[in-house]
Design a protein around this motif. Structure first.
Motif: not given
Length: 92
Positions: A75-76, A71-72
């Motif tokens: 997102e990035e 997820e991170q």
């Protein structure tokens, strides 16, 4: 195609002139030799890519740092994409 002497018909388009140039230069004796050399070069390139990819995966797997949650990462990536799109739009 188990027979090494199998004959294939290949449409080379614009590449036909490049093949003919190689034969005319004496670098190769026939168009078949040019095509074989090209296929051998492609196989070498694929082997090199596979080896590089394998090395990178092994390096990543051996990295002692904790994994980043998917997820991170996404997102990035989305943030980076939005910034790049905004920057490109500002150039227009």
């Amino acid at each position: 195609m188990d027979d090494p002497n199998t004959t294939l018909t290949v449409t080379l388009g614009d590449l036909a002139e490049k093949v003919e140039e190689r034969v005319r230069s004496g670098e190769y004796d026939s168009p078949s030799e040019v095509v074989r050399a090209g296929l051998e070069a492609l196989a070498r390139e694929e082997r090199a890519f596979d080896a590089e990819l394998k090395a990178k995966v092994e390096e990543a797997m051996a990295d002692p740092r904790p994994s980043i949650p998917a997820e991170q990462v996404f997102e990035e990536l989305e943030k980076h994409h939005r910034q790049r799109m905004a920057r490109d739009a500002a150039r227009l």
